[in-house]
Design an enzyme around this catalytic site. Structure first.
Site, PDB file in Angstrom:
ATOM      1  N   ARG A 146     -69.750   6.176  26.080  1.00 46.51           N
ATOM      2  CA  ARG A 146     -70.311   5.928  24.746  1.00 46.51           C
ATOM      3  C   ARG A 146     -70.785   4.492  24.529  1.00 46.51           C
ATOM      4  O   ARG A 146     -71.352   4.181  23.478  1.00 46.51           O
ATOM      5  CB  ARG A 146     -69.249   6.257  23.702  1.00 46.51           C
ATOM      6  CG  ARG A 146     -68.015   5.380  23.821  1.00 46.51           C
ATOM      7  CD  ARG A 146     -66.864   5.940  23.016  1.00 46.51           C
ATOM      8  NE  ARG A 146     -65.631   5.220  23.274  1.00 46.51           N
ATOM      9  CZ  ARG A 146     -64.436   5.625  22.854  1.00 46.51           C
ATOM     10  NH1 ARG A 146     -64.329   6.744  22.170  1.00 46.51           N
ATOM     11  NH2 ARG A 146     -63.359   4.925  23.111  1.00 46.51           N
ATOM     12  N   GLU A 147     -70.548   3.610  25.513  1.00 51.74           N
ATOM     13  CA  GLU A 147     -70.901   2.200  25.327  1.00 51.74           C
ATOM     14  C   GLU A 147     -72.353   1.996  25.748  1.00 51.74           C
ATOM     15  O   GLU A 147     -72.663   1.335  26.740  1.00 51.74           O
ATOM     16  CB  GLU A 147     -69.901   1.341  26.128  1.00 51.74           C
ATOM     17  CG  GLU A 147     -68.478   1.543  25.610  1.00 51.74           C
ATOM     18  CD  GLU A 147     -67.366   1.054  26.531  1.00 51.74           C
ATOM     19  OE1 GLU A 147     -67.651   0.302  27.480  1.00 51.74           O
ATOM     20  OE2 GLU A 147     -66.209   1.426  26.287  1.00 51.74           O
ATOM     21  N   ARG A 171     -65.896   9.072  26.073  1.00 52.86           N
ATOM     22  CA  ARG A 171     -65.588   7.859  26.844  1.00 52.86           C
ATOM     23  C   ARG A 171     -65.452   8.116  28.350  1.00 52.86           C
ATOM     24  O   ARG A 171     -65.880   7.310  29.181  1.00 52.86           O
ATOM     25  CB  ARG A 171     -64.255   7.298  26.315  1.00 52.86           C
ATOM     26  CG  ARG A 171     -63.586   6.232  27.166  1.00 52.86           C
ATOM     27  CD  ARG A 171     -62.280   5.810  26.488  1.00 52.86           C
ATOM     28  NE  ARG A 171     -61.421   4.993  27.326  1.00 52.86           N
ATOM     29  CZ  ARG A 171     -61.346   3.655  27.256  1.00 52.86           C
ATOM     30  NH1 ARG A 171     -62.107   3.000  26.421  1.00 52.86           N
ATOM     31  NH2 ARG A 171     -60.517   2.987  28.023  1.00 52.86           N
ATOM     32  N   ASN A 194     -61.869   3.671  33.978  1.00 55.30           N
ATOM     33  CA  ASN A 194     -61.299   2.319  34.012  1.00 55.30           C
ATOM     34  C   ASN A 194     -59.760   2.331  33.978  1.00 55.30           C
ATOM     35  O   ASN A 194     -59.136   1.309  33.717  1.00 55.30           O
ATOM     36  CB  ASN A 194     -61.849   1.466  32.858  1.00 55.30           C
ATOM     37  CG  ASN A 194     -61.992   0.007  33.255  1.00 55.30           C
ATOM     38  OD1 ASN A 194     -62.128  -0.315  34.450  1.00 55.30           O
ATOM     39  ND2 ASN A 194     -61.947  -0.884  32.273  1.00 55.30           N
ATOM     40  N   ARG A 195     -59.184   3.486  34.260  1.00 51.76           N
ATOM     41  CA  ARG A 195     -57.735   3.594  34.493  1.00 51.76           C
ATOM     42  C   ARG A 195     -57.466   4.260  35.841  1.00 51.76           C
ATOM     43  O   ARG A 195     -56.344   4.547  36.171  1.00 51.76           O
ATOM     44  CB  ARG A 195     -57.073   4.445  33.386  1.00 51.76           C
ATOM     45  CG  ARG A 195     -57.246   3.917  31.974  1.00 51.76           C
ATOM     46  CD  ARG A 195     -56.457   2.626  31.738  1.00 51.76           C
ATOM     47  NE  ARG A 195     -56.607   2.148  30.372  1.00 51.76           N
ATOM     48  CZ  ARG A 195     -57.611   1.380  29.950  1.00 51.76           C
ATOM     49  NH1 ARG A 195     -58.558   0.966  30.794  1.00 51.76           N
ATOM     50  NH2 ARG A 195     -57.672   1.009  28.676  1.00 51.76           N
ATOM     51  N   SER A 238     -68.505  -2.421  26.008  1.00 48.29           N
ATOM     52  CA  SER A 238     -68.559  -2.889  24.630  1.00 48.29           C
ATOM     53  C   SER A 238     -67.329  -2.302  23.944  1.00 48.29           C
ATOM     54  O   SER A 238     -66.774  -1.323  24.447  1.00 48.29           O
ATOM     55  CB  SER A 238     -69.848  -2.437  23.948  1.00 48.29           C
ATOM     56  OG  SER A 238     -69.855  -1.041  23.733  1.00 48.29           O
ATOM     57  N   TYR A 239     -66.824  -2.833  22.847  1.00 44.49           N
ATOM     58  CA  TYR A 239     -67.351  -3.914  22.088  1.00 44.49           C
ATOM     59  C   TYR A 239     -66.260  -4.910  21.789  1.00 44.49           C
ATOM     60  O   TYR A 239     -65.090  -4.583  21.976  1.00 44.49           O
ATOM     61  CB  TYR A 239     -67.960  -3.389  20.769  1.00 44.49           C
ATOM     62  CG  TYR A 239     -66.980  -2.610  19.891  1.00 44.49           C
ATOM     63  CD1 TYR A 239     -66.244  -3.251  18.893  1.00 44.49           C
ATOM     64  CD2 TYR A 239     -66.801  -1.250  20.059  1.00 44.49           C
ATOM     65  CE1 TYR A 239     -65.369  -2.531  18.090  1.00 44.49           C
ATOM     66  CE2 TYR A 239     -65.917  -0.537  19.261  1.00 44.49           C
ATOM     67  CZ  TYR A 239     -65.205  -1.187  18.279  1.00 44.49           C
ATOM     68  OH  TYR A 239     -64.328  -0.478  17.494  1.00 44.49           O
ATOM     69  N   GLU A 280     -67.103  -7.639  27.275  1.00 41.08           N
ATOM     70  CA  GLU A 280     -67.206  -6.722  26.135  1.00 41.08           C
ATOM     71  C   GLU A 280     -68.373  -7.200  25.271  1.00 41.08           C
ATOM     72  O   GLU A 280     -68.294  -8.234  24.614  1.00 41.08           O
ATOM     73  CB  GLU A 280     -65.913  -6.719  25.311  1.00 41.08           C
ATOM     74  CG  GLU A 280     -64.689  -6.207  26.065  1.00 41.08           C
ATOM     75  CD  GLU A 280     -64.551  -4.678  26.083  1.00 41.08           C
ATOM     76  OE1 GLU A 280     -65.542  -3.964  25.785  1.00 41.08           O
ATOM     77  OE2 GLU A 280     -63.451  -4.204  26.399  1.00 41.08           O
TER      78      GLU A 280
END
Ligand code: 0X9
Ligand code: ZN
Length: 459
Positions: free
Chosen positions: A223-224, A273, A291-292, A344-345, A416
């Site tokens: 979603r970024e 996400r 990112n995990r 982001s953000y 970010e």
């Protein structure tokens, strides 16, 4: 902490009725599939998530109050009237941005669950976004076609752009570094004054590269949207720079690291996400937080073993094709000096470690390089201002930044991008261009911090 939630109830997914027997049959099938499969998590053919009646509020807790932080985060995770959107640290407080149904107040909903009177007393809610419905209206915001930086584009347009950039430029090679579960190619662009030779090195594994490499990863979180917009902008600018600029360093960009998730955030759920992997543990909740998922303190802190969680870490480290693809790039090239994972953000540069509050052995160097970067951006604007350790106030394992650092890349970061929450992930298209321009200006100047001969480029 392992923030589990029993099941995730999300904003409704309406099925609009249309005329015609075939259409009605189709609608009926959709309704049935959505009842069986839970519309939020079903496949790409399902109805988009409707966020009308939802808003975003922020509450903040002093980072010293770890118990309250954990209580509140798990109360949010376990409450299906709420959805955790974003956390970041500012002025010694953890900002917690939450999506909620406008009918409920955050305090009424989680106050009693937290069950500590002093916590309830400080749990203020500030409204960030009044009406998520308007800003996330399905399809109101995605464009197909040739890229400009005045709009957000669909995954296929971004990938087409990368293909064309590589075929039209002698200095650019396209590497296909993996294939997603949805069948999309994970692309990397190698931009160098001898790009073919760099790519040969990648293909023959572990050959030394003479020049410093700057590796930039965009769009790991679906979603970024501002992140891949900046990525394609930088690729486009680099394509115009020529050999005298590229003699200083080789640039390797992953313009869209999570294409399945990104596309899904255009077609079905603007606030998606993770990637889109089907989870055998729970088919109702697909997706892994990439990112995990990296092989660095995986599943130790700040992630979840529940597939329905936004921070689900997957079944094992590097279980996802997207993380494997990035790992291959990082390990096969040598002399990577800079790795940046662009998100982001909150407008901050984060440096390792993220999985612990303990300082990295080279904290001073990490900080100095990041401070130079923010001031190089500030020359032109204000798009990134703070520098922080990623694990300050809140820790999480399995990130690509810590992974890159542990692989020996001296300058590994997460950026970010803007804003600070007024639009959050929903940055208006009118902001794309100025953000891209300033971040690129920062990168161009930053080259001088790495290669002294490039100092002049900035001024
Ligand atoms: O939580 C994240 O993955 C990043 N924030 S975001 O809102 N874009 O999701 C921060 C990443 C910091 N680094 C690590 N957690 N490794
Ligand atoms: Zn992110």
């Amino acid at each position: 902490a392992d923030f589990r939630r029993a099941d995730m109830q999300l904003p409704g997914c309406g099925v609009a009725a249309r005329g015609g027997a075939v259409a009605i049959m189709f609608q009926l099938m959709l309704i049935i599939t959505s009842i069986i499969g839970d519309c939020v998590s079903s496949h790409d053919g399902s109805a988009p998530v409707d966020y009308s009646g939802w808003s975003v509020v922020r509450t903040s807790i002093p980072i010293s109050d770890k118990d309250a932080t954990n209580d509140i985060l798990s109360a949010i995770e376990n409450n299906n009237k709420l959805r955790l959107m974003h956390t970041f640290v500012q002025d010694n407080a953890l900002m917690i941005d939450v999506m909620k149904n406008t009918r409920n107040s955050l305090l009424d909903t989680i106050g009693p669950l937290v069950g500590r009177s002093d916590v309830e007393g400080v749990l203020l809610e500030e409204q960030l976004i009044e009406d998520l419905g308007n800003l996330t209206a399905p399809y109101a915001r995605s464009t197909e076609g040739r890229l400009g930086w005045d709009k957000y584009y669909r995954a296929s347009s971004i990938q087409q752009f990368s293909e064309e950039l590589a075929s039209n430029n002698d200095n650019i090679e396209l590497l296909r570094i993996g294939t997603t579960r949805g069948g999309r190619t994970i692309q990397a662009l190698v931009i160098a004054d001898n790009a073919k030779r760099e790519v040969n090195w990648y293909n023959s594994r572990h050959r030394p590269s003479s020049k410093p490499i700057i590796m930039l990863e965009f769009g790991l979180h679906a979603r970024e949207w501002i992140s891949p917009a900046v990525g394609t902008y930088i690729a486009n600018e680099l394509s115009k720079m020529g050999s005298s600029f590229l003699q200083h360093a080789t640039w390797i960009l992953i313009p869209l690291a999570n294409p399945d998730g990104y596309e899904y955030s255009h077609t079905n759920d603007r606030m998606w996400r993770k990637n889109r992997r089907p989870n055998t543990k729970n088919y109702k909740c697909p997706g892994v937080d990439l990112n995990r998922n990296f092989d660095i303190k995986w599943a130790t802190t700040g992630s979840s073993s529940n597939p329905c969680s936004e921070v689900y870490h997957g079944t094992s480290p590097m279980s996802e094709p997207e993380s494997i693809a990035i790992k291959k790039l990082i390990t096969r090239f040598s002399n990577i000096q800079v790795y940046m994972s662009i998100h982001s953000y909150s407008q901050v540069v984060l440096y390792p470690f993220a999985y612990t509050e303990d300082p990295a052995p080279t904290e001073r160097e990490l900080r100095n390089f990041a401070m130079a970067f923010t001031s190089n951006i500030k020359e032109k604007g204000e798009k990134l201002s703070m520098v922080q350790q990623a694990g300050y106030g809140y820790q999480s394992g399995g990130g690509s930044d810590d992974y890159a650092y542990k692989q020996g890349i001296p300058y590994a970061y997460t950026l970010e991008l803007p804003d600070k929450g007024n639009y959050g992930f929903l940055m208006p298209e009118s902001e794309i261009f100025s953000t891209c321009r300033e971040i690129w200006a920062g990168f161009k100047c930053q080259l001088g911090e790495l290669v002294p001969e490039a100092k002049g480029i900035c001024s």
